[in-house]
Design a protein around this motif. Sequence first.
Motif, short mmCIF file in Angstrom:
data_model
loop_
_atom_site.label_atom_id
_atom_site.label_comp_id
_atom_site.label_asym_id
_atom_site.label_seq_id
_atom_site.Cartn_x
_atom_site.Cartn_y
_atom_site.Cartn_z
N VAL A 1 -3.50 7.65 -7.40
CA VAL A 1 -2.96 6.87 -6.27
C VAL A 1 -3.86 5.67 -5.99
CG1 VAL A 1 -2.57 6.92 -3.77
CG2 VAL A 1 -1.70 8.78 -5.22
N ARG A 2 -5.16 5.89 -5.96
CA ARG A 2 -6.09 4.79 -5.70
C ARG A 2 -5.95 3.70 -6.75
NH1 ARG A 2 -11.85 6.59 -3.34
NH2 ARG A 2 -12.21 4.48 -4.11
N THR A 3 -5.88 4.09 -8.00
CA THR A 3 -5.78 3.11 -9.08
C THR A 3 -4.48 2.31 -8.98
OG1 THR A 3 -7.11 4.50 -10.55
CG2 THR A 3 -5.71 2.84 -11.58
N THR A 4 -3.39 2.98 -8.65
CA THR A 4 -2.10 2.30 -8.56
C THR A 4 -2.09 1.29 -7.41
OG1 THR A 4 -1.02 4.30 -9.40
CG2 THR A 4 0.39 2.65 -8.37
N VAL A 5 -2.66 1.67 -6.28
CA VAL A 5 -2.72 0.76 -5.14
C VAL A 5 -3.64 -0.42 -5.46
CG1 VAL A 5 -3.36 0.49 -2.72
CG2 VAL A 5 -2.21 2.58 -3.48
N GLU A 6 -4.80 -0.15 -6.03
CA GLU A 6 -5.74 -1.22 -6.37
C GLU A 6 -5.11 -2.21 -7.35
OE1 GLU A 6 -10.03 1.10 -5.87
OE2 GLU A 6 -8.96 1.15 -7.79
N ALA B 1 0.84 -1.20 0.00
CA ALA B 1 0.00 0.00 0.00
C ALA B 1 0.87 1.25 0.00
CB ALA B 1 -0.93 0.00 1.21
N VAL B 2 1.88 1.26 0.84
CA VAL B 2 2.76 2.43 0.94
C VAL B 2 3.57 2.62 -0.33
CG1 VAL B 2 4.83 3.30 2.13
CG2 VAL B 2 2.89 2.43 3.46
N GLU B 3 4.20 1.55 -0.78
CA GLU B 3 5.08 1.65 -1.96
C GLU B 3 4.29 2.03 -3.21
OE1 GLU B 3 6.73 -2.25 -1.86
OE2 GLU B 3 7.76 -1.87 0.05
N SER B 4 3.13 1.45 -3.41
CA SER B 4 2.35 1.75 -4.61
C SER B 4 1.71 3.13 -4.52
CB SER B 4 1.29 0.67 -4.85
OG SER B 4 0.45 0.51 -3.72
N ALA B 5 1.37 3.60 -3.32
CA ALA B 5 0.82 4.95 -3.18
C ALA B 5 1.87 5.98 -3.60
CB ALA B 5 0.36 5.20 -1.75
N VAL B 6 3.10 5.79 -3.14
CA VAL B 6 4.17 6.72 -3.51
C VAL B 6 4.45 6.64 -5.01
CG1 VAL B 6 6.61 7.26 -3.19
CG2 VAL B 6 5.18 6.71 -1.20
N ARG B 7 4.43 5.43 -5.53
CA ARG B 7 4.65 5.27 -6.97
C ARG B 7 3.53 5.94 -7.77
NH1 ARG B 7 5.00 0.20 -6.81
NH2 ARG B 7 3.02 -0.44 -7.74
N GLY B 8 2.33 5.98 -7.21
CA GLY B 8 1.20 6.60 -7.89
C GLY B 8 1.17 8.11 -7.76
N GLY B 9 2.10 8.68 -6.99
CA GLY B 9 2.18 10.13 -6.91
C GLY B 9 1.95 10.73 -5.55
N ALA B 10 1.77 9.92 -4.51
CA ALA B 10 1.63 10.46 -3.16
C ALA B 10 2.92 11.16 -2.74
CB ALA B 10 1.28 9.35 -2.17
N ARG B 11 2.79 12.23 -1.96
CA ARG B 11 3.96 12.93 -1.45
C ARG B 11 4.72 12.11 -0.42
NH1 ARG B 11 5.62 17.51 -4.01
NH2 ARG B 11 6.68 17.99 -2.06
N GLY B 12 4.04 11.20 0.22
CA GLY B 12 4.64 10.33 1.21
C GLY B 12 3.57 9.42 1.76
N ALA B 13 3.99 8.32 2.40
CA ALA B 13 3.02 7.38 2.96
C ALA B 13 3.69 6.55 4.04
CB ALA B 13 2.46 6.47 1.86
N ARG B 14 2.88 6.00 4.92
CA ARG B 14 3.40 5.11 5.96
C ARG B 14 2.25 4.32 6.57
NH1 ARG B 14 3.31 5.80 11.37
NH2 ARG B 14 2.07 7.52 12.19
N MET B 15 2.59 3.21 7.20
CA MET B 15 1.60 2.51 8.00
C MET B 15 1.27 3.37 9.21
SD MET B 15 3.60 -0.24 10.35
CE MET B 15 2.53 0.24 11.73
N THR B 16 0.07 3.22 9.72
CA THR B 16 -0.33 3.95 10.92
C THR B 16 -1.00 2.98 11.88
OG1 THR B 16 -1.51 5.92 11.72
CG2 THR B 16 -2.61 4.62 10.01
N GLY B 17 -0.89 3.27 13.17
CA GLY B 17 -1.44 2.35 14.16
C GLY B 17 -0.40 1.36 14.62
N GLY B 18 -0.85 0.37 15.38
CA GLY B 18 0.08 -0.57 16.01
C GLY B 18 0.80 -1.48 15.04
N GLY B 19 0.20 -1.74 13.89
CA GLY B 19 0.86 -2.57 12.89
C GLY B 19 0.23 -3.95 12.76
#
Length: 373
Positions: free
Chosen positions: A342-347, A307-325
Amino acid sequence: MGVAGAFFQAYGEQPAGIWHAPGRVNLIGEHTDYNDGFVLPFAVPWGVTAAVRPREDLTVRIASLQMPGEEQALDDLDRAEGWVRYPAGVLQVMRGAGLPVRGADIMIDGDVPTGAGLSSSAALEVSVGLALSDLYGLGLEPMELAKLCQKAENDFVGMPCGIMDQAASALGREGHALFLDCRSLANRAVPFDLSAYGLQILIIDTGVHHELADGQYAKRRQDCENAAKHLGVASLRDVTDLAGALSRLSGDERARTQHVVTENHRVEAVIGLLRAGAVQEIGALLNASHLSLRDQYQVSCPELDVAVESAVRGGARGARMTGGGFGGSAIALVADDRVDRVRTTVERAYAERGWAPPTFLPATPAPGAHRIH
């Protein structure tokens, strides 16, 4: 049927009031709260609504629109089971603190995606806690309420969480993130109006449901406590010479220490950028946080990483997991005109792996716990 109607149907009377508490997203500062560190969460538009009526006896009746058939009537709170342990724990802790709380009839309605890492449990605790405070005239301040709810989750549920989730739910403010020092509990609202910059936070719910009470969360906390003990400090918050500290540690303790110390610095850096109006620049710090959580804290999973890697690849300025994991959600900082990409790239990345598609939720900072009726 709304929560008031469900209350009347279940208990034959109208509730004395209705209260709402939100879930939260943590912008940055993960696994730092129980290390006396810094966090920067914000309340989200989804949460838990509680319709409540006080009782003259000590019996507690609890039901939920989302959990039909799991109603419980308790004259001994220790017998609470499942999700009911969260609100029952709040009552137990209040009574244990000598607060004049008797029984209650409670109907719960929640729309926080459970298992998404958005802290539905804290929303449940805080909504019930605020209702009891109002109904029994306790006059609890928001941080007092958060501390009682944290104690309920620690001591009654058995989940050794820090204070962040409950504090974000109790003290959230619309249009702001909450900067919280988890040692002193000093806090302040930090303006976080992304729309003014043409940006938004997109939550990517992986659909992988996690259970942190299975020992993995507790092990990470124990690693940190052991590292602090070996370094002779009260907590990893007190490490000022990271290189020196790492040279004295090995294995998991070394890795956990590296994450906690650098994550605290990232929180402070994000606040500095927000104050300077350089909102787009926080993306790099979100990326760095995810890599640290993945590699040093080891709480990510393949679905979060993709999710993080594809969001950034799709044009997000940055991304990370959130919460306990171990599942749950990622967040991505995305320009308004790039959300669809971004949505299309992640999907597409999920589909290529044969995974069920994730759910996307645009998150805006929402008000904290309050009475709505």
